[in-house]
Design a protein around this motif. Structure first.
Motif: not given
Length: 411
Positions: A188-213
């Motif tokens: 799938y082609k997805l578009i980066i709408k926003g960039v976050y930085n929590t400093g919690f690398l445990e999740f930052d290194k692999n978590m991507m948030i998108g549409d449930l649908r």
């Protein structure tokens, strides 16, 4: 008039008090108390801040309590769907203290660029999602809007964006694997709408948030099927209680897992901070108390003739002891004043400017967090004052051993 307090004030105000032999020792004792309260305040504020910041970040990614199908075995991937049509959704009407209930579904994928690739967990969320956590850590763009038709806008961490040499509004190719290993993955082609930085690398290194649908489409689920529910509560201290209440109110095919139950090692680690804080407080109060005992003994020995005269005039041993205890209490309060002034200044500077940094790989935060609790600070000061004063009562007994007939001869 309080005779003992009057004499103590006269001693403190006297010129010979500031130029006496005991003056350097008194200054050292005051400095020890000031340093002790500074270290204790920093330990309490940073320890509580680190605990709160880590648990808030984990709750921001996973919710306080997750309700999933019993067969998912606490996996990051939503294998067995759950019907969205539940009595507790969208609100837990039977349980107080619930802030929000939001649906989610996870799947895994692979982000590919021309030069690199990274594995990700694609978390699909819906219109009921609480974005307050990600808005706090948003560094570019905006959070996706799922109120309209299905969108391929996503929220990606700065860690992944930098690692893959991407930027805001880039279109990325993500491959999602299927249950049948013989079938080719879907891309799938997805578009980066926003960039976050929590400093919690445990999740930052692999978590991507998108549409449930999108996740529902990938898994071939209906619009009423989701991976589970995330429950946000008002008070984290009631997590275990609310977790038990939720567990009892859901169906037998569902399981409610608290964030502590999902990541016990991390929470056991941050709970160890309390032991370290109490150890530091004990050591600092002991050091401050020993310094004050030394200062009190020097004050008493320096004023043996005065003690003899007061005894000869009819003052009781306890009355004279109170004079020196008042004097020592004044020194303790003076040390507490300077310690609080310097300690709060350091904490406020750290809170607003964050000049002390940490390695996020080890501590899950990029800078030392500060949480200033007024009640804890007042209890710290009051406890230090009472304990130091109590430690001074015993050495003041030396006054009872001083005989007027011998001491006056040295006047």
């Amino acid at each position: 008039m309080n005779f003992e307090l009057f004499v103590a004030k006269r001693i403190i105000a006297g010129k010979e008090y500031k130029s006496s032999i005991s003056s350097p020792i008194i200054k050292i004792a005051i400095t020890a108390i000031a340093l002790g309260i500074i270290i204790m305040m920093i330990s309490v504020a940073t320890g509580a801040g680190l605990q709160q910041k880590i648990r808030d970040k984990m709750s921001g990614f996973k919710g306080h309590i997750q309700i999933t199908n019993f067969d998912n075995n606490n996996s990051d991937v939503s294998v067995v769907p759950v019907s969205k049509n539940q009595d507790f959704y969208p609100n837990f009407s039977t349980i107080d203290g619930i802030k929000n209930v939001q649906v989610f579904a996870n799947t895994v994928g692979l982000v590919r660029t021309k030069t690199d690739f990274e594995g990700i967990v694609f978390k699909g969320v819906s219109t009921d999602y609480d974005w307050s956590f990600f808005k706090e850590y948003l560094v570019e763009g905006d959070v996706p809007n799922f109120n309209q038709k299905r969108t391929r806008d996503i929220l990606l961490s700065k860690t992944l964006v930098d690692r893959l040499q991407l930027k805001l509004n880039d279109t990325i190719r993500v491959s999602f694997f299927k249950k049948d290993p013989k079938k080719l993955p879907s891309t799938y082609k997805l578009i980066i709408k926003g960039v976050y930085n929590t400093g919690f690398l445990e999740f930052d290194k692999n978590m991507m948030i998108g549409d449930l649908r999108e996740v529902q489409r990938l898994n071939k689920w209906t619009k009423d099927q989701v991976g589970g529910f995330e429950v946000l509560i008002d008070d984290f201290d009631q997590l275990r209680e609310k977790g038990n209440q939720i567990h009892q109110s859901i169906g037998s095919t569902l399981e409610a897992t608290t964030i502590v139950g999902s990541y016990p090692a991390i929470f056991e680690w941050i709970n160890l901070f309390d032991n370290n804080i109490w150890f530091i407080i004990g050591i600092m109060i002991l050091v401050a108390g020993i310094n004050m005992i030394t200062a009190l003994l020097v004050l008493i020995l320096e004023r043996i003739p005065m003690i003899g005269i007061l005894k000869a005039l009819g003052s009781s041993d306890w009355s004279i002891r109170k004079v020196f205890l008042y004097n020592a209490t004044y020194l303790i309060i003076q040390g507490l004043f300077w310690g609080n002034l310097i300690g709060l200044t350091i904490l406020l500077l750290q809170q607003y400017f964050g000049f002390i940094t940490l390695d996020p790989e080890n501590y899950y935060v990029s800078e030392v967090p500060v949480y200033i609790d007024v009640f804890s600070m007042l209890a710290l000061n009051l406890g230090t004052l009472i304990l130091c004063f109590t430690m001074l009562v015993v050495p003041s007994v030396i006054i009872t051993k001083i005989q007027p007939s011998k001491s006056i001869r040295f006047a």
